[in-house]
Design a protein around this motif. Structure first.
Motif, short mmCIF file in Angstrom:
data_model
loop_
_atom_site.label_atom_id
_atom_site.label_comp_id
_atom_site.label_asym_id
_atom_site.label_seq_id
_atom_site.Cartn_x
_atom_site.Cartn_y
_atom_site.Cartn_z
N VAL A 1 0.89 -1.15 -0.07
CA VAL A 1 -0.02 0.06 -0.06
C VAL A 1 0.88 1.25 -0.07
N LEU B 1 0.58 5.12 -1.85
CA LEU B 1 -0.24 6.15 -0.91
C LEU B 1 1.26 6.70 -0.15
N VAL C 1 2.94 4.78 5.22
CA VAL C 1 2.31 3.63 5.43
C VAL C 1 3.04 2.60 6.06
N ALA D 1 -7.57 -0.74 1.07
CA ALA D 1 -6.63 0.28 0.18
C ALA D 1 -5.74 -0.57 -1.13
N THR E 1 -8.37 7.20 -3.83
CA THR E 1 -7.12 7.22 -3.51
C THR E 1 -7.24 8.13 -2.01
N ALA F 1 -8.94 6.08 0.61
CA ALA F 1 -7.90 5.17 1.30
C ALA F 1 -6.80 5.87 2.09
N PHE F 2 -6.36 6.92 1.58
CA PHE F 2 -5.32 7.73 2.47
C PHE F 2 -5.96 7.98 3.68
#
Length: 240
Positions: free
Chosen positions: A148, A152, A156, A200, A207, A210-211
């Motif tokens: 991920v 991102l 992460v 994600a 996006t 997901a962030f």
């Protein structure tokens, strides 16, 4: 009557060796079905061999006479995590089938609720089994965070590295090795990490969302670790 050698691995050697064989078979299936590349195959094979070696050594030291049904479920999860690891390693070289990666990770997460239940129902819960389960969970979260992090950002990786940072800190600060009380909140936050990372990584949400979700999961993880560290600090003298 002959006394069994406590270091004899024959009672569980078949299970660990079978697990490694199934792992290698899965890698071969991935090679043929989805075009798993050399990087993925080598990474997955290394994972299989290291898992077999470490698990066999741990079983010897624990004097475990039988592998047990719960550990077999955890071993099946480890095989799935090995497949995820291989696909993530391959994703650095070329695009991998996201559906397959997500499916393997999802089943591994679902089975996380099974091995503990099996251990309690069969009366085979052990410290080694709990540690094995924890390590499989931690490595899956680490691998998913790597995957991920590509879309991102490197931040992460904090999700996957936090548990290992805690273990490393405990080498220098022995009070961090104390026993923690049961906490449903801790278990919930830990389970949430895998779910959020899978969603994600699947790319089924925008996006930005997901962030936000991964950021919230990280914040909850920091809170959970912070609460445990604070509790261990307060009880360090009694634990010693």
């Amino acid at each position: 009557m002959a006394v069994q050698d406590p270091y004899d691995t024959r009672p569980f050697g078949q299970d660990t060796t079978t697990g490694m064989g199934v792992q290698l078979l899965m890698l071969e299936v991935l090679c043929r079905a989805v075009g798993l590349g050399t990087a993925g195959w080598l990474t997955g094979s290394t994972f299989a061999v290291v898992t077999w070696a470490v698990l066999t050594l741990a079983l010897r030291r624990s004097w475990t006479g039988s592998f047990g049904p719960a550990n077999r479920v955890t071993l099946a999860r480890a095989v799935l995590v090995g497949g995820v690891t291989a696909l993530v390693a391959d994703s650095f070289a070329h695009r991998v089938p996201v559906a397959v990666l997500v499916a393997l990770a999802t089943v591994a997460l679902i089975l996380d609720a099974v091995d503990g239940h099996v251990a309690r129902r069969t009366g085979t819960a052990t410290e080694l089994g709990a540690r094995f389960d924890m390590e499989v969970d931690a490595f899956l979260i680490l691998v998913l965070s790597i995957y991920v992090a590509m879309p991102l950002g490197a931040w992460v990786l904090l999700i996957g590295l936090m548990r290992y940072a805690f273990v490393a800190a405990s080498w220098a600060l022995p009070w961090l090795r104390g026993d923690l009380p049961h906490s449903m909140a801790r278990k919930t936050v830990a389970a949430l990490q895998g779910i959020v990372l899978v969603v994600a990584g699947a790319g089924i949400v925008p996006t930005a969302w997901a962030f936000l979700a991964v950021g919230l999961a990280l914040a909850l993880l920091v809170w959970s670790f912070g609460r445990d560290v604070a509790w261990l600090w307060r009880t360090r003298e009694s634990a010693a």
